[in-house]
Design a protein around this motif. Sequence first.
Motif, PDB file in Angstrom:
ATOM      1  N   GLU A  30      -5.235  26.893  -2.308  1.00  0.00           N
ATOM      2  CA  GLU A  30      -4.024  26.767  -1.504  1.00  0.00           C
ATOM      3  C   GLU A  30      -4.240  25.959  -0.232  1.00  0.00           C
ATOM      4  O   GLU A  30      -3.288  25.421   0.338  1.00  0.00           O
ATOM      5  CB  GLU A  30      -3.488  28.157  -1.149  1.00  0.00           C
ATOM      6  N   ASP A  31      -5.488  25.885   0.231  1.00  0.00           N
ATOM      7  CA  ASP A  31      -5.751  25.154   1.464  1.00  0.00           C
ATOM      8  C   ASP A  31      -6.114  23.689   1.218  1.00  0.00           C
ATOM      9  O   ASP A  31      -6.529  22.975   2.128  1.00  0.00           O
ATOM     10  CB  ASP A  31      -6.878  25.828   2.250  1.00  0.00           C
ATOM     11  N   THR A  32      -5.932  23.229  -0.020  1.00  0.00           N
ATOM     12  CA  THR A  32      -6.292  21.854  -0.357  1.00  0.00           C
ATOM     13  C   THR A  32      -5.346  20.853   0.298  1.00  0.00           C
ATOM     14  O   THR A  32      -4.131  21.027   0.301  1.00  0.00           O
ATOM     15  CB  THR A  32      -6.281  21.647  -1.880  1.00  0.00           C
ATOM     16  N   LYS A  33      -5.932  19.817   0.853  1.00  0.00           N
ATOM     17  CA  LYS A  33      -5.162  18.689   1.377  1.00  0.00           C
ATOM     18  C   LYS A  33      -5.804  17.428   0.822  1.00  0.00           C
ATOM     19  O   LYS A  33      -6.970  17.157   1.075  1.00  0.00           O
ATOM     20  CB  LYS A  33      -5.155  18.681   2.900  1.00  0.00           C
ATOM     21  N   LEU A  34      -5.037  16.699   0.031  1.00  0.00           N
ATOM     22  CA  LEU A  34      -5.553  15.540  -0.683  1.00  0.00           C
ATOM     23  C   LEU A  34      -4.798  14.288  -0.254  1.00  0.00           C
ATOM     24  O   LEU A  34      -3.571  14.278  -0.192  1.00  0.00           O
ATOM     25  CB  LEU A  34      -5.387  15.742  -2.195  1.00  0.00           C
ATOM     26  N   LEU A  35      -5.536  13.239   0.055  1.00  0.00           N
ATOM     27  CA  LEU A  35      -4.947  11.958   0.418  1.00  0.00           C
ATOM     28  C   LEU A  35      -5.124  10.989  -0.747  1.00  0.00           C
ATOM     29  O   LEU A  35      -6.233  10.790  -1.238  1.00  0.00           O
ATOM     30  CB  LEU A  35      -5.631  11.398   1.670  1.00  0.00           C
ATOM     31  N   LEU A  44       0.832  -1.196   0.000  1.00  0.00           N
ATOM     32  CA  LEU A  44       0.000   0.000   0.000  1.00  0.00           C
ATOM     33  C   LEU A  44       0.870   1.250   0.000  1.00  0.00           C
ATOM     34  O   LEU A  44       1.836   1.342   0.755  1.00  0.00           O
ATOM     35  CB  LEU A  44      -0.911  -0.008   1.237  1.00  0.00           C
ATOM     36  N   HIS A  45       0.523   2.190  -0.861  1.00  0.00           N
ATOM     37  CA  HIS A  45       1.177   3.496  -0.901  1.00  0.00           C
ATOM     38  C   HIS A  45       0.164   4.549  -0.453  1.00  0.00           C
ATOM     39  O   HIS A  45      -1.014   4.458  -0.792  1.00  0.00           O
ATOM     40  CB  HIS A  45       1.653   3.838  -2.313  1.00  0.00           C
ATOM     41  N   ALA A  46       0.622   5.547   0.285  1.00  0.00           N
ATOM     42  CA  ALA A  46      -0.265   6.635   0.698  1.00  0.00           C
ATOM     43  C   ALA A  46       0.527   7.933   0.709  1.00  0.00           C
ATOM     44  O   ALA A  46       1.614   8.006   1.287  1.00  0.00           O
ATOM     45  CB  ALA A  46      -0.861   6.352   2.070  1.00  0.00           C
ATOM     46  N   LEU A  47      -0.010   8.948   0.038  1.00  0.00           N
ATOM     47  CA  LEU A  47       0.630  10.258  -0.038  1.00  0.00           C
ATOM     48  C   LEU A  47      -0.363  11.343   0.342  1.00  0.00           C
ATOM     49  O   LEU A  47      -1.546  11.256   0.014  1.00  0.00           O
ATOM     50  CB  LEU A  47       1.151  10.537  -1.458  1.00  0.00           C
ATOM     51  N   GLU A  48       0.131  12.376   1.009  1.00  0.00           N
ATOM     52  CA  GLU A  48      -0.681  13.533   1.349  1.00  0.00           C
ATOM     53  C   GLU A  48      -0.158  14.723   0.548  1.00  0.00           C
ATOM     54  O   GLU A  48       1.024  15.054   0.631  1.00  0.00           O
ATOM     55  CB  GLU A  48      -0.565  13.819   2.848  1.00  0.00           C
ATOM     56  N   PHE A  49      -1.022  15.322  -0.258  1.00  0.00           N
ATOM     57  CA  PHE A  49      -0.665  16.491  -1.061  1.00  0.00           C
ATOM     58  C   PHE A  49      -1.294  17.720  -0.422  1.00  0.00           C
ATOM     59  O   PHE A  49      -2.494  17.740  -0.146  1.00  0.00           O
ATOM     60  CB  PHE A  49      -1.173  16.342  -2.498  1.00  0.00           C
ATOM     61  N   THR A  50      -0.494  18.756  -0.207  1.00  0.00           N
ATOM     62  CA  THR A  50      -0.983  19.971   0.437  1.00  0.00           C
ATOM     63  C   THR A  50      -0.691  21.184  -0.441  1.00  0.00           C
ATOM     64  O   THR A  50       0.404  21.309  -0.998  1.00  0.00           O
ATOM     65  CB  THR A  50      -0.309  20.169   1.814  1.00  0.00           C
ATOM     66  N   GLY A  51      -1.662  22.077  -0.545  1.00  0.00           N
ATOM     67  CA  GLY A  51      -1.471  23.317  -1.292  1.00  0.00           C
ATOM     68  C   GLY A  51      -1.984  23.231  -2.710  1.00  0.00           C
ATOM     69  O   GLY A  51      -2.655  22.272  -3.105  1.00  0.00           O
ATOM     70  N   ASP A  52      -1.659  24.226  -3.489  1.00  0.00           N
ATOM     71  CA  ASP A  52      -2.138  24.358  -4.860  1.00  0.00           C
ATOM     72  C   ASP A  52      -1.265  23.512  -5.782  1.00  0.00           C
ATOM     73  O   ASP A  52      -0.335  23.997  -6.415  1.00  0.00           O
ATOM     74  CB  ASP A  52      -2.095  25.838  -5.278  1.00  0.00           C
ATOM     75  N   GLN A  53      -1.555  22.232  -5.828  1.00  0.00           N
ATOM     76  CA  GLN A  53      -0.748  21.274  -6.576  1.00  0.00           C
ATOM     77  C   GLN A  53      -1.315  21.057  -7.978  1.00  0.00           C
ATOM     78  O   GLN A  53      -2.522  21.069  -8.180  1.00  0.00           O
ATOM     79  CB  GLN A  53      -0.711  19.927  -5.843  1.00  0.00           C
ATOM     80  N   ASP A  54      -0.435  20.837  -8.921  1.00  0.00           N
ATOM     81  CA  ASP A  54      -0.838  20.469 -10.277  1.00  0.00           C
ATOM     82  C   ASP A  54       0.067  19.332 -10.717  1.00  0.00           C
ATOM     83  O   ASP A  54       1.267  19.524 -10.927  1.00  0.00           O
ATOM     84  CB  ASP A  54      -0.709  21.656 -11.235  1.00  0.00           C
ATOM     85  N   SER A  80      -9.421  18.575   2.778  1.00  0.00           N
ATOM     86  CA  SER A  80      -9.881  19.963   2.803  1.00  0.00           C
ATOM     87  C   SER A  80      -9.615  20.598   1.447  1.00  0.00           C
ATOM     88  O   SER A  80      -8.820  20.092   0.658  1.00  0.00           O
ATOM     89  CB  SER A  80      -9.173  20.754   3.911  1.00  0.00           C
ATOM     90  N   GLY A  81     -10.303  21.726   1.171  1.00  0.00           N
ATOM     91  CA  GLY A  81     -10.127  22.384  -0.114  1.00  0.00           C
ATOM     92  C   GLY A  81     -10.871  21.674  -1.229  1.00  0.00           C
ATOM     93  O   GLY A  81     -11.933  21.077  -1.008  1.00  0.00           O
ATOM     94  N   ALA A  82     -10.278  21.700  -2.430  1.00  0.00           N
ATOM     95  CA  ALA A  82     -10.938  21.094  -3.593  1.00  0.00           C
ATOM     96  C   ALA A  82      -9.900  20.731  -4.646  1.00  0.00           C
ATOM     97  O   ALA A  82      -8.790  21.274  -4.669  1.00  0.00           O
ATOM     98  CB  ALA A  82     -11.970  22.052  -4.170  1.00  0.00           C
ATOM     99  N   CYS A  83     -10.264  19.805  -5.522  1.00  0.00           N
ATOM    100  CA  CYS A  83      -9.389  19.461  -6.635  1.00  0.00           C
ATOM    101  C   CYS A  83     -10.227  19.067  -7.840  1.00  0.00           C
ATOM    102  O   CYS A  83     -11.408  18.749  -7.728  1.00  0.00           O
ATOM    103  CB  CYS A  83      -8.417  18.348  -6.259  1.00  0.00           C
TER     104      CYS A  83
END
Length: 201
Positions: free
Chosen positions: A177-182, A115-125, A142-145
Amino acid sequence: MNDKDDGNDKEKDSKEPLRVGVAVRKRRRALHLTLAAVSARSGLSVPFLSQIENERARPSMRSLERVADALETTAVELLAASDTARTVDLVRSGDETGLSPVVGVRPLVRGHHQLHALEFTGDQDAGREYQHRNDELMYVVSGACQVEAEGRAYRLESGDALFLSGGVRHRWRATSEDTKLLVVAVGDHIHATSEPPSPEH
């Protein structure tokens, strides 16, 4: 070859007994072998092999090498697979020990696992299209993508989750900028197929 070994040597050459049952059973099933076949190849008794697989007996390194030979692998490989199967690891916020984070990206699992798990924070592209062999789940903390998958666009907001089965082409970008994606996924080095039923059951 001697008569079947009942595992009485399991503590003679190892100060610390070995937990490898999960790895042994998985390897045996992958080769479509019965316990009797492994017994014939290794010289270890069927009851002892069964106990190893069910973690009721722990083999010595000598016995493990005999099992590994019977399963066309090595004791080292079985131990490595067992380590992966038996890991409990806590990663706390801000803890980067053993991880390789980059700006805005934090691994949540140490080591080489299924299993791999990553947390992306901020305005990522992400900037490119992905296509993984195995399944993946995206969850917006949190935030949106914005996600594009198989020609369709999806806007995900806080609390939304998107499942992508293996082989689905997709790309994504965070939109605030407040996006946090798992992102949780089955590792690409794993062949995520159903195990064949055990010949004993």
